[in-house]
Design an enzyme around this catalytic site. Structure first.
Site, PDB file in Angstrom:
ATOM      1  CE  LYS A 167      -1.922   1.678   3.728  1.00  0.00           C
ATOM      2  NZ  LYS A 167      -2.777   1.895   4.918  1.00  0.00           N
ATOM      3  CG  ASP A 207      -7.585   4.009   2.819  1.00  0.00           C
ATOM      4  OD1 ASP A 207      -8.532   3.579   2.124  1.00  0.00           O
ATOM      5  OD2 ASP A 207      -7.603   5.135   3.346  1.00  0.00           O
TER       6      ASP A 207
END
Length: 228
Positions: free
Chosen positions: A126, A145
């Site tokens: 991420k 997220d």
């Protein structure tokens, strides 16, 4: 209950179109001026609000301007400088290790590949995706997220649970040109309307196509739990 469109592709396209109308200026909310500052900010943002990160980095970036500055600092010093950030002791170690590795292996520069970025301490896929997208203009994935995770499940776009699996599931149905911005659209909507505990379904532009809409649905598809 809202009625989703008949395919994931159509549902996703409609969600993106409506969110662009609602949040035309959606973009990353972390403050940074260089790739190094971006990398540091994203590492600090894990399980911490962007607002708090921006408060802390205002002074941090004035003190630490290069990878060598982070490498030369002690973990205790860095922990004090980022005090107030969630897990500040652990993240101080990450920053010191990142500084060392950037100096030793990348001439002090932030690398531009997924593999090199994820070799850095505290950097997962991420974080690497954010740095690639906003630091190097390289888009090879979708940042998932907690907002993206929650909203894509609520909206019936995915049934996957883990961020990595959600990203893999989203990439075929989100148009390539939207891979970067879809994250910021969903984050904006998650913050403004579709919160974790008490989403404002009455004020939601997606309510009529959302299978989790509280007016009729008994279940929050994000968690699988009944609405309170």
């Amino acid at each position: 209950m809202g009625t989703p469109l008949p395919t994931r592709e159509k549902q996703t396209a409609e969600v993106i179109e409506r969110l662009w109308e609602e949040y035309p200026d959606a973009t990353i909310s972390l403050n940074y001026a260089t790739r190094l500052e971006l990398l540091v900010a994203v590492v600090l943002s894990a399980q911490c609000t962007d607002e708090r990160v921006n408060e802390v980095t205002a002074d941090l970036f004035a003190k630490y301007e290069t990878a060598a500055d982070y490498a030369a600092a002690t973990e205790d010093e860095l922990a004090e400088d980022i005090y107030g950030i969630t897990f500040h002791n652990n993240k101080a170690g990450y920053l010191q290790g990142i500084g060392e590795l950037l100096v030793e292996e990348h001439d002090g520069e932030v690398p531009d590949t997924m593999s090199a970025l994820t070799d850095l301490p505290g950097v997962g896929r991420k974080t690497a995706n954010v740095v690639l997208q906003h630091g190097h203009d390289v888009v090879e994935g979708i940042v998932v997220d907690t907002h993206v995770q929650r909203l894509t499940r609520r909206l019936g776009i995915t049934e996957e649970e883990r961020p990595e699996a959600i990203e893999e599931d989203l990439m075929p149905v989100v148009p390539d040109e939207e891979w970067r911005d879809v994250t910021h659209l969903l984050i904006s909507h998650g913050r403004a309307v579709c919160s974790a505990q008490n989403p404002d379904c009455n004020g939601c532009v997606l309510a009529d196509i959302c299978p989790s809409e509280k007016g009729d649905s008994d279940v929050d598809l994000a968690s699988g739990d009944a609405w309170e």
